[in-house]
Design an enzyme around this catalytic site. Structure first.
Site, PDB file in Angstrom:
ATOM      1  CG  ASP A 152      -1.983  -1.075   1.161  1.00  0.00           C
ATOM      2  OD1 ASP A 152      -2.366  -1.480   0.036  1.00  0.00           O
ATOM      3  OD2 ASP A 152      -2.416  -1.540   2.226  1.00  0.00           O
ATOM      4  CB  CYS A 153       4.153   1.959   1.201  1.00  0.00           C
ATOM      5  SG  CYS A 153       5.509   3.156   1.248  1.00  0.00           S
ATOM      6  N   GLY A 154       3.559   3.715  -1.747  1.00  0.00           N
ATOM      7  CA  GLY A 154       4.141   4.058  -3.038  1.00  0.00           C
ATOM      8  C   GLY A 154       5.658   3.957  -3.043  1.00  0.00           C
TER       9      GLY A 154
END
Length: 143
Positions: free
Chosen positions: A11-13
């Site tokens: 979920d982390c770019g």
């Protein structure tokens, strides 16, 4: 083949960008979704030490229970901070990458290039469009 491990949050770019840079070097890393499978204490402590960091430097405050747990208290010991990260893996900043060349918290994402043995195989831009590797596989210096 180079053995690389990424402690990843899909979920982390930044984590996704690091994964893309690793893959752009021709390596498929071992992906550990650390929120589902956090490292054991000894491994977490070892990675912190190998990265040349302190537990406080690895703590993530944004979007975590950092404040609610009073982790801004500078009198807390390293052991207490590691305990908090093990109890609440979301407190572990990401992505942590382990390669034969070292361990790094890869923020910003292009920091991973410092510990990749294999060259980039072509151009790569981060999800926000910022070009970080040119067509020849060379790192583009930050502006």
């Amino acid at each position: 083949m180079t053995d690389i491990v990424i402690y990843h949050n899909p979920d982390c770019g930044t984590s996704r960008n690091v994964l893309a840079l690793i893959r752009n070097s021709g390596v498929e890393p071992h992906i550990i979704e650390y929120l589902k499978t956090p490292p054991v204490r000894a491994l977490l402590v070892e990675m912190i030490e190998r990265a040349g960091m302190t537990p406080r430097e690895l703590l993530r405050a944004k979007g975590t229970p950092y404040a609610d747990l009073g982790l801004d208290d500078t009198s807390l010991s390293d052991d207490a901070l590691v305990d908090a990260m093990l109890a609440h893996p979301i407190l572990i900043n990401r992505p942590l990458v382990v390669t034969p060349l070292g361990v790094k918290l890869c923020r910003p994402s292009e920091v991973v290039l410092d510990i990749l043995a294999d060259a980039q195989r072509g151009a790569l831009a981060k999800e926000d469009g910022q070009q970080v590797v040119d067509e020849a596989g060379h790192r583009i210096p930050a502006a």
